[in-house]
Write an enzyme that holds these catalytic residues in place. Structure first.
Site, PDB file in Angstrom:
ATOM      1  N   GLY B 147       0.836  -1.198   0.000  1.00 34.44           N
ATOM      2  CA  GLY B 147       0.000   0.000   0.000  1.00 34.44           C
ATOM      3  C   GLY B 147       0.873   1.251   0.000  1.00 34.44           C
ATOM      4  O   GLY B 147       2.056   1.205   0.334  1.00 34.44           O
ATOM      5  N   CYS B 148       0.282   2.384  -0.383  1.00 34.82           N
ATOM      6  CA  CYS B 148       1.068   3.617  -0.500  1.00 34.82           C
ATOM      7  C   CYS B 148       1.616   4.081   0.838  1.00 34.82           C
ATOM      8  O   CYS B 148       2.820   4.375   0.960  1.00 34.82           O
ATOM      9  CB  CYS B 148       0.239   4.720  -1.166  1.00 34.82           C
ATOM     10  SG  CYS B 148      -1.397   5.002  -0.435  1.00 34.82           S
ATOM     11  N   TYR B 149       0.787   4.134   1.869  1.00 33.28           N
ATOM     12  CA  TYR B 149       1.288   4.556   3.172  1.00 33.28           C
ATOM     13  C   TYR B 149       2.348   3.577   3.673  1.00 33.28           C
ATOM     14  O   TYR B 149       3.355   3.970   4.271  1.00 33.28           O
ATOM     15  CB  TYR B 149       0.157   4.606   4.205  1.00 33.28           C
ATOM     16  CG  TYR B 149      -0.829   5.743   4.011  1.00 33.28           C
ATOM     17  CD1 TYR B 149      -2.168   5.478   3.708  1.00 33.28           C
ATOM     18  CD2 TYR B 149      -0.444   7.066   4.161  1.00 33.28           C
ATOM     19  CE1 TYR B 149      -3.085   6.516   3.551  1.00 33.28           C
ATOM     20  CE2 TYR B 149      -1.363   8.108   4.009  1.00 33.28           C
ATOM     21  CZ  TYR B 149      -2.675   7.827   3.708  1.00 33.28           C
ATOM     22  OH  TYR B 149      -3.586   8.844   3.553  1.00 33.28           O
ATOM     23  N   SER B 150       2.141   2.289   3.427  1.00 34.37           N
ATOM     24  CA  SER B 150       3.086   1.264   3.892  1.00 34.37           C
ATOM     25  C   SER B 150       4.456   1.471   3.263  1.00 34.37           C
ATOM     26  O   SER B 150       5.478   1.372   3.943  1.00 34.37           O
ATOM     27  CB  SER B 150       2.586  -0.125   3.524  1.00 34.37           C
ATOM     28  OG  SER B 150       1.239  -0.259   3.871  1.00 34.37           O
ATOM     29  N   ALA B 152       5.851   4.206   2.061  1.00 33.85           N
ATOM     30  CA  ALA B 152       6.519   5.378   2.623  1.00 33.85           C
ATOM     31  C   ALA B 152       6.967   5.112   4.056  1.00 33.85           C
ATOM     32  O   ALA B 152       8.076   5.446   4.459  1.00 33.85           O
ATOM     33  CB  ALA B 152       5.573   6.585   2.573  1.00 33.85           C
TER      34      ALA B 152
END
Lengths: 344, 344, 344, 344
Positions: B147-150, B152
């Site tokens: 996932g995107c937050y993961s 980063a």
């Protein structure tokens, strides 16, 4: 009563002028600017055509002393510290929106990089965090109005700090603000083509609201409290959110902390506590003096998350200054500030 | 080699299509959409006129098995878990951008609120955090793209977690993302008149990237790690920043942690470490696959602050998926991804 | 006096509620919504917590007739045409913000694609362009409030049209509006990720304000006037600018046309004429009821360019509706509307 | 071939650098800046870290003459006029993105307020409107690249002007641009807190693209054509739309004019004509070299409305400069420019 505003060309001053226009008890009669005296404010700011027609005047205390009853300083850092000491020798009520009188001498010099006022001068100032220091403010003739991040952070943290539930160390304040907090001065960081659509962390570890926040948290906790403040610019004009993380010393629930905040602020008309499960959004407070608070206890990691949202120019500056003026004069704390947020 | 994209109408898929257009080794030959099959992608998205003219086709594995070599799933949550098991029985390489295969069965069910795949299915998936799991990815035929937050968060935290310097508890991830992360689906939260000029905390305590982040941090630390993830929507289209706070177990300096990150990522072309004193801004990575990292040790409060900035649709989705495809096929990790950020 | 608002959940209604809160002569006591009756407005719109606590009620004319004195309709197109005829049989004052009563029957049917009211019903309505039709409005009991584009366009064009200087053909209105003009309803066009940072022409040749503008320009000119109206959505929430081009029938100068407008609007407190060489910007009127006008004669091409800027939700809707209420009740036209624009 | 860029720190230059990075036939080997020579471009623009590492050098023609084959000038107005004459004495190909060589001497002095080059110098320049002047450009060694508004306006107006259908007088160009068109220089107009959420008309009657547009329209029409150009800044970073109104001399239909444009641009890969009933939006061209055109004949008022949308930094500057370089070197006009727009 008559009001004068010194440093009338900054964004904080514009808001004071706009909000005070509808205040039933006062009238802004003098607007002072050293750099633009002789000009009309509506020449600098065409939106004020037909709203404010008077010219900006030069700073002259002997004149102001007779012309007004209340004097607001909305000047940049470093100006009021030279001017206010003489003001305090008059009978004028004085409210300073700058940081010049918020800190102890050594902190000011460390964080602002300028020479501070003499310590005894600073001690005359009452810190204008309206809901928390109502009683002191009522007795005061000189208020040092808090910084925008400080207001949002302190109102969100003081309730839990006072209980002893919150740890004194490890408090994180992740702050996000619209660009108006950076003021009128042109800079690359606030050049539209470079700020638009960008999230910009800045001044990490260096923001001068840090000592202000720690000083008052420590006072309220009767212990030394350290915080980490990280500030970010958001591509919006107004609005400020602090997402704050407080490690807890004993297990608790969202329901319990929520009730704590409900009780703590039960008599404060400008504080709005979001229902459990809901968080504030900055748009919901813009144009008003409200402080919206959301609570979430992350039981998995023993952190209390508190989110406060304010309009950085109103509750973070001009609105709170007016609350303080109201208290100083024994008027209702809400006098002249009962604005609905402007939405959408 | 030939590439097919399932769920070709979402923002992640659009980015895959756009980025792969210039990839020297592959060609996108099949674009699949159940809800819009028969239509042309350029009818849904006029910006693709003259860029992509082929029609969207219905999902048909027996056809795709022969038509392409590599199949990307850019479908919403809950779709690939039904379709991928059969794909794994073919010789197709498969990269899934959804969350369906990222978590253990019980976590998926708890956080996504849907029934998960069988555990053995999930174990077949290699987690596609490209810089960290290069070796495993090279051996894989099936990638679960993070996932995107993961992405980063993990790229910002893994270096310090592996040293043991960072505490296993009390890690805060304050995440801010542009709205494209919320996708195409219309919602009140992303209605322009209500999202514009507003900062919106959402899904506090409930964001489904939390177990993903904790699972891999715990693996890397060989200990259980808990994080607090708070997500906020920012009034911008692209860009994602995680400001992360790690309490340290022994005193250290910005210089030392900076060096640690420099060494850790020394061979990774997409990782850019900001000089000490400087922090990443999302605009500096938009349109590229870069991960920008800033380090600041707050010695006053014993916290290491790590800031990572990515383009949520590129390094946070499509760009990383292409890195994984490159690794799986023994091509340079940068193949077809060497884009400059688009600025201003 | 008591005010009721029907269709209280749209953006125009929100503005009526917000502005009337500070009106010294009226109080909003009933808020009506068919689709949300029983709910509290602050549940739909959390920004109204502590501001408006009353519940939304179902539409019931027999009740409203006794409960209020003035009834505003802020409903979508097609609703008030069914409800207003009965209202006109009571003694209620009625102001309709929708387009249902602005046009002749045949025009409404052609441009709105719905069946119109009977012609005699429409003839009862007085067109609420406040500065222009003050006298008629004073006598009226039923006002049809103009559309936002119409207000900006008519106030900018009527002065020159009345002189005969402006040609009756070839008038161009290039209009740009923030997204709040499109309302609450979710749509792809106003999905943040797709509207942000984009300029979107829409409804070319089809905008239903076109017949409204032509009808009243023709009345004022005593000749048939045709306009070309092209509308564009701008990535901002509020604000509307019409840049209008009027071919002139005889040579003239900026100075002369400027003087014409100065004289025409000399007694109108909400009209602000920019100095020659300066043009209005939408931000300078946001949050206020002002209409800012700029004049430029392009002598090279014999065109008069007139630019008008308004806040589409205030002068373009709720603010003008309140002006009309003031006129109907013989109060000052500015009563309760003397807001400074909110800046920045 | 080797490319040098003079004035490498402006937004147009940044785009040249970014786009040429992927051009198969050239390599940017020299970046020249008088004000920042000795510094690295990535110090001024951190987004270029790892992308461009070379330092900026001082302007030295004797060095450049040997070091590169093609020289682009991306300097502010008034610089290239002093430097280019000497360049033309070398064998370098030269493309100037500034306005210094676009106009006849008297027009330049009137509109730019600076002294112009000698007339014979200007006559050496070939106007780089790529689709229209392909043949001349192929023969040229020195190109004067058009202004951004001019490109959008001319590509939208030339087809109809050449037919004689469009009137020579009364043509209106209502232009709207993102702020990147105003460049890097800080100004109050582009200060984020004042530009955000505002639509700003500027330079009415004074924009220096007016004579450029008229000169080439008159050439193409073989008659003198006058236009009215009104420019507006929009709160977005990139994108430019011209909504243009052409009075027609004889009745026609949308279908007929649409066909005219289809035929006119049938061999031009970067021109995309919207289907009838659909209009371009700037977001659909951002990041690409496309020119999107929409046609609507307003039969009620005998006006042809033509809307063109471009990315002001690409087709409006750097992209078109690269098209010209391609033509000058007999490469495909699309070489190195086949980018999909970046969406969302």
């Amino acid at each position: 009563m008559k009001v004068g505003i010194v440093g009338a060309t900054g964004y904080g001053a514009l808001e004071l002028i706009r909000l005070l226009k509808n205040h039933p008890r006062v009238e802004v009669t003098e607007i002072v600017s050293h750099s633009h005296h002789g000009e009309r404010l509506s020449d600098l700011y065409p939106h004020l055509t037909k709203v404010i027609e008077r010219p900006l005047i030069e700073y002259d205390l002997s004149y102001l002393e007779k012309a007004v009853d209340i004097l607001f300083f909305a000047t940049p850092a470093g100006i009021s510290k030279s001017l206010v000491p003489e003001v305090l020798e008059t009978s004028l009520q004085c409210i300073d929106l700058s940081g010049d009188f918020r800190l102890l001498k050594k902190d000011y010099e460390e964080w602002y990089g300028k020479e501070a006022v003499a310590s005894d001068m600073q001690e005359n100032a009452v810190f204008g965090l309206a809901e928390i220091y109502k009683d002191k403010i009522r007795q005061a003739t000189f208020i040092s109005n808090p910084g925008c991040y400080s207001t949002a952070a302190l109102m969100g943290l003081i309730p839990i700090i006072k209980t002893g539930l919150g740890s004194k160390k490890g408090i994180i304040i992740d702050a996000k603000s619209g660009t108006s907090g950076a003021g009128r001065t042109l800079s690359r960081m606030t050049h539209f083509s470079e700020m638009n659509d960008s999230l910009v962390p800045y001044k990490f570890g260096k923001h001068q609201h840090t000592p202000e926040i720690e000083y008052y948290l420590s006072k309220e906790a009767s212990k030394e409290v350290t915080v980490t403040l990280a500030t970010h610019l958001v591509p919006m004009t107004r609005g400020l959110i602090c997402t704050m993380y407080v490690p807890i010393t004993q297990p608790t629930t969202t329901k319990d902390i929520w009730q704590l905040y409900k009780d703590f602020y039960t008599n404060d008309p400008f504080v709005r506590l979001h229902p459990i499960g809901s968080m504030p959004q900055t748009k919901q407070v813009i144009g008003s003096n409200y402080v919206d608070i959301g609570i979430h206890v992350d039981e998995r990691s023993d952190q209390v998350i508190i989110v406060t949202a304010i309009d950085n120019l109103i509750k973070g500056a001009a609105g709170q200054a007016i609350q303080n003026m109201n208290l100083m004069n024994d008027w209702s704390i809400q006098e002249g500030l009962e604005f609905s947020p402007i939405y959408p």
